[in-house]
Scaffold this motif. Structure first.
Motif, PDB file in Angstrom:
ATOM      1  N   SER A   1      -5.265   5.651   5.112  1.00 48.83           N
ATOM      2  CA  SER A   1      -5.803   6.884   4.532  1.00 48.83           C
ATOM      3  C   SER A   1      -7.327   6.962   4.695  1.00 48.83           C
ATOM      4  O   SER A   1      -7.919   8.027   4.529  1.00 48.83           O
ATOM      5  CB  SER A   1      -5.439   6.972   3.044  1.00 48.83           C
ATOM      6  OG  SER A   1      -6.166   6.015   2.280  1.00 48.83           O
TER       7      SER A   1
ATOM      8  N   ARG B   1      -4.725  -0.792  -2.299  1.00 52.67           N
ATOM      9  CA  ARG B   1      -5.238   0.424  -1.661  1.00 52.67           C
ATOM     10  C   ARG B   1      -6.756   0.505  -1.765  1.00 52.67           C
ATOM     11  O   ARG B   1      -7.348   0.129  -2.778  1.00 52.67           O
ATOM     12  CB  ARG B   1      -4.618   1.679  -2.287  1.00 52.67           C
ATOM     13  CG  ARG B   1      -3.241   2.000  -1.755  1.00 52.67           C
ATOM     14  CD  ARG B   1      -2.775   3.337  -2.300  1.00 52.67           C
ATOM     15  NE  ARG B   1      -1.434   3.652  -1.796  1.00 52.67           N
ATOM     16  CZ  ARG B   1      -0.670   4.627  -2.267  1.00 52.67           C
ATOM     17  NH1 ARG B   1      -1.092   5.376  -3.272  1.00 52.67           N
ATOM     18  NH2 ARG B   1       0.519   4.856  -1.749  1.00 52.67           N
ATOM     19  N   TYR B   2      -7.359   1.053  -0.712  1.00 56.21           N
ATOM     20  CA  TYR B   2      -8.814   1.192  -0.633  1.00 56.21           C
ATOM     21  C   TYR B   2      -9.375   1.903  -1.862  1.00 56.21           C
ATOM     22  O   TYR B   2     -10.320   1.416  -2.493  1.00 56.21           O
ATOM     23  CB  TYR B   2      -9.144   1.978   0.638  1.00 56.21           C
ATOM     24  CG  TYR B   2     -10.618   2.136   0.947  1.00 56.21           C
ATOM     25  CD1 TYR B   2     -11.236   1.324   1.903  1.00 56.21           C
ATOM     26  CD2 TYR B   2     -11.392   3.129   0.342  1.00 56.21           C
ATOM     27  CE1 TYR B   2     -12.577   1.483   2.225  1.00 56.21           C
ATOM     28  CE2 TYR B   2     -12.735   3.294   0.656  1.00 56.21           C
ATOM     29  CZ  TYR B   2     -13.315   2.475   1.599  1.00 56.21           C
ATOM     30  OH  TYR B   2     -14.648   2.643   1.915  1.00 56.21           O
TER      31      TYR B   2
ATOM     32  N   PRO C   1       1.234   0.079  -4.788  1.00 54.72           N
ATOM     33  CA  PRO C   1      -0.172  -0.278  -4.520  1.00 54.72           C
ATOM     34  C   PRO C   1      -0.846  -1.104  -5.608  1.00 54.72           C
ATOM     35  O   PRO C   1      -1.843  -1.767  -5.337  1.00 54.72           O
ATOM     36  CB  PRO C   1      -0.853   1.076  -4.346  1.00 54.72           C
ATOM     37  CG  PRO C   1       0.031   2.040  -5.063  1.00 54.72           C
ATOM     38  CD  PRO C   1       1.425   1.535  -4.888  1.00 54.72           C
TER      39      PRO C   1
ATOM     40  N   ASP D   1      -6.348   0.275   5.279  1.00 57.26           N
ATOM     41  CA  ASP D   1      -5.708   1.426   4.642  1.00 57.26           C
ATOM     42  C   ASP D   1      -5.830   2.630   5.576  1.00 57.26           C
ATOM     43  O   ASP D   1      -6.931   3.106   5.864  1.00 57.26           O
ATOM     44  CB  ASP D   1      -6.401   1.710   3.307  1.00 57.26           C
ATOM     45  CG  ASP D   1      -5.672   2.732   2.471  1.00 57.26           C
ATOM     46  OD1 ASP D   1      -4.984   3.606   3.042  1.00 57.26           O
ATOM     47  OD2 ASP D   1      -5.803   2.682   1.230  1.00 57.26           O
TER      48      ASP D   1
ATOM     49  N   ARG E   1       0.838  -1.207   0.000  1.00 56.87           N
ATOM     50  CA  ARG E   1       0.000   0.000   0.000  1.00 56.87           C
ATOM     51  C   ARG E   1       0.869   1.252   0.000  1.00 56.87           C
ATOM     52  O   ARG E   1       0.551   2.246  -0.661  1.00 56.87           O
ATOM     53  CB  ARG E   1      -0.918   0.028   1.231  1.00 56.87           C
ATOM     54  CG  ARG E   1      -2.075  -0.940   1.167  1.00 56.87           C
ATOM     55  CD  ARG E   1      -3.130  -0.608   2.214  1.00 56.87           C
ATOM     56  NE  ARG E   1      -2.627  -0.619   3.575  1.00 56.87           N
ATOM     57  CZ  ARG E   1      -2.549  -1.685   4.353  1.00 56.87           C
ATOM     58  NH1 ARG E   1      -2.946  -2.860   3.891  1.00 56.87           N
ATOM     59  NH2 ARG E   1      -2.079  -1.598   5.585  1.00 56.87           N
TER      60      ARG E   1
ATOM     61  N   ALA F   1      -7.339  -3.381   1.744  1.00 54.30           N
ATOM     62  CA  ALA F   1      -8.095  -2.124   1.679  1.00 54.30           C
ATOM     63  C   ALA F   1      -8.714  -1.776   3.024  1.00 54.30           C
ATOM     64  O   ALA F   1      -8.786  -0.599   3.400  1.00 54.30           O
ATOM     65  CB  ALA F   1      -9.173  -2.227   0.610  1.00 54.30           C
TER      66      ALA F   1
END
Length: 409
Positions: free
Chosen positions: A332, A59-60, A44, A330, A40, A327
């Motif tokens: 973020s 990644r989400y 990613p 993640d 990630r 995800a």
């Protein structure tokens, strides 16, 4: 969104051992979260070796993008499951909703939705509570949480949905194990066992359809066999494949979220104490359990065009694999993503899929089952404890637990 790709990054990727599909590793420790976290942060959309090579999407934001754009990432071209299949099998499997793209998927799903509305599922709550209490009543002080609680609960509910005798739950349990656990020697002698189990489910569904056509009942089977307002209904093959999907998805997701969630609560005793003190937290706990466990680890898509994803040039017909377990951690999107927090809110996890056409049809049912189960456990057994090691399923598809010894006190 595109991410920069530098020479330093490429060099570092070459030095890091990444293997996201070694099933022995999953059996030993579950999803490879350290590898996924590194990807990630650094790569990613990673070109992963395989037969064929595939793009690992971690990644989400990218997983959601792939999930919501069926026109760019197809479930039908090479199916949604990871392993490759011969073309004749692919043609057959395309009749299942899981392996369809809109508009065919949209038509099929609109027919099936009739049995899974929030109102229909909500009406099952007291019945699910009764099933849960009955299962817990039958447990001795020493029990295997998987086979005595987590697995029977969704099986009883599936029998209820199908209008099938509760005595059929053992057959359904065995079929599901053989299909999902085809790579695990505890469940199947060979991968062909999965195909054999699927044929047995087809025959079972066929017999069920004959019975309901002759004697309709107030159950999902009767609803699905009847025509909708537009005069459309599932044909025989479509119905058989739907039952197959229900047997697997309706059982495995809840079963492994429940057992994985129980293990997570044992590993985070502060969160179990918090739930025992306030069983009303079971609703947010259910969502956090699905995020944390991610009972379905991955799905496969096939690129329908040359395109850019995560800074990588994806070619048409490339294999693209989304990792929900990655995800869902993640940072973020989830503050303190590595913290298991049963009160987490908001919690936009994608444990039921990243949205789009294939968002889990049974998500309301799964969350209801998990909420009721953990609420009752917290009320009845606040001193519940683990008494032996958990044994994991040998699978990179399902994040499953086969055994979890507990003491109910």
């Amino acid at each position: 969104m595109q991410y920069p790709k530098t020479k330093r990054l490429i060099k570092r990727v070459n030095r890091v051992h990444i293997d996201l599909v070694d099933q022995d590793n999953y059996a030993a420790a579950g999803p490879p979260h350290q590898q996924l976290a590194w990807l990630r942060a650094n790569d990613p959309v990673h070109r992963h070796p395989g037969e064929p090579d595939f793009w690992a999407v971690t990644r989400y934001e990218d997983v959601v993008h792939v999930s919501r754009h069926s026109e760019l990432f197809s479930s039908a071209r090479k199916l949604a499951l990871f392993n490759e299949m011969p073309e004749e099998q692919i043609a057959m499997q395309r009749m299942m909703m899981l392996n369809q793209d809109p508009p065919e998927h949209t038509r099929r799903r609109s027919l099936v939705n009739r049995g899974f509305t929030p109102r229909t599922i909500g009406a099952l709550e007291q019945h699910i509570r009764d099933i849960t209490d009955d299962l817990l009543d039958k447990c001795g002080s020493e029990a295997d949480f998987v086979t005595e609680v987590a697995a029977p609960l969704p099986l009883y509910v599936i029998c209820e949905l199908l209008g099938a005798p509760v005595t059929d739950r053992d057959k359904i349990f065995a079929w599901s194990n053989r299909m999902i656990g085809a790579q695990d020697p505890d469940y199947a002698d060979s991968p062909e066992e999965g195909s054999n189990a699927a044929m047995e489910v087809y025959a079972y569904a066929n017999e069920l359809a004959v019975q309901r056509k002759a004697n309709p009942r107030n159950d999902i089977v009767s609803k699905l066999l009847q025509s909708d307002e537009a005069g459309q209904s599932l044909d025989e093959t479509e119905f058989d494949l739907f039952v197959l999907l229900l047997v697997v998805a309706g059982n495995e997701t809840t079963r492994n979220a429940a057992s994985g969630g129980m293990l997570a609560l044992f590993e985070h005793p502060d969160q179990w104490a918090r739930l025992a003190a306030d069983p009303g937290l079971a609703a947010t706990a259910a969502d956090e359990i699905v995020r944390w466990v991610s009972p379905v680890n991955l799905f496969r898509r096939t690129s329908t065009a040359d395109q850019v994803l995560g800074g990588q040039q994806i070619k048409e017909n490339d294999k693209v694999v989304v990792f929900y377990s990655s995800a869902n951690r993640d940072t973020s999107v989830f503050p303190d993503a590595e913290v298991f927090d049963i009160g987490r809110s908001p919690n936009p996890h994608i444990g039921f899929g990243g949205g789009g056409a294939h968002f889990c049809l049974g998500n309301h049912l799964a969350k209801l089952e998990l909420r009721v189960l953990f609420e009752q456990l917290a009320r009845r057994y606040p001193n519940l404890r683990q008494t032996g090691d958990a044994r994991r399923l040998r699978s990179h598809f399902i994040n499953g637990i086969k055994e979890l010894p507990v003491k109910l006190t």
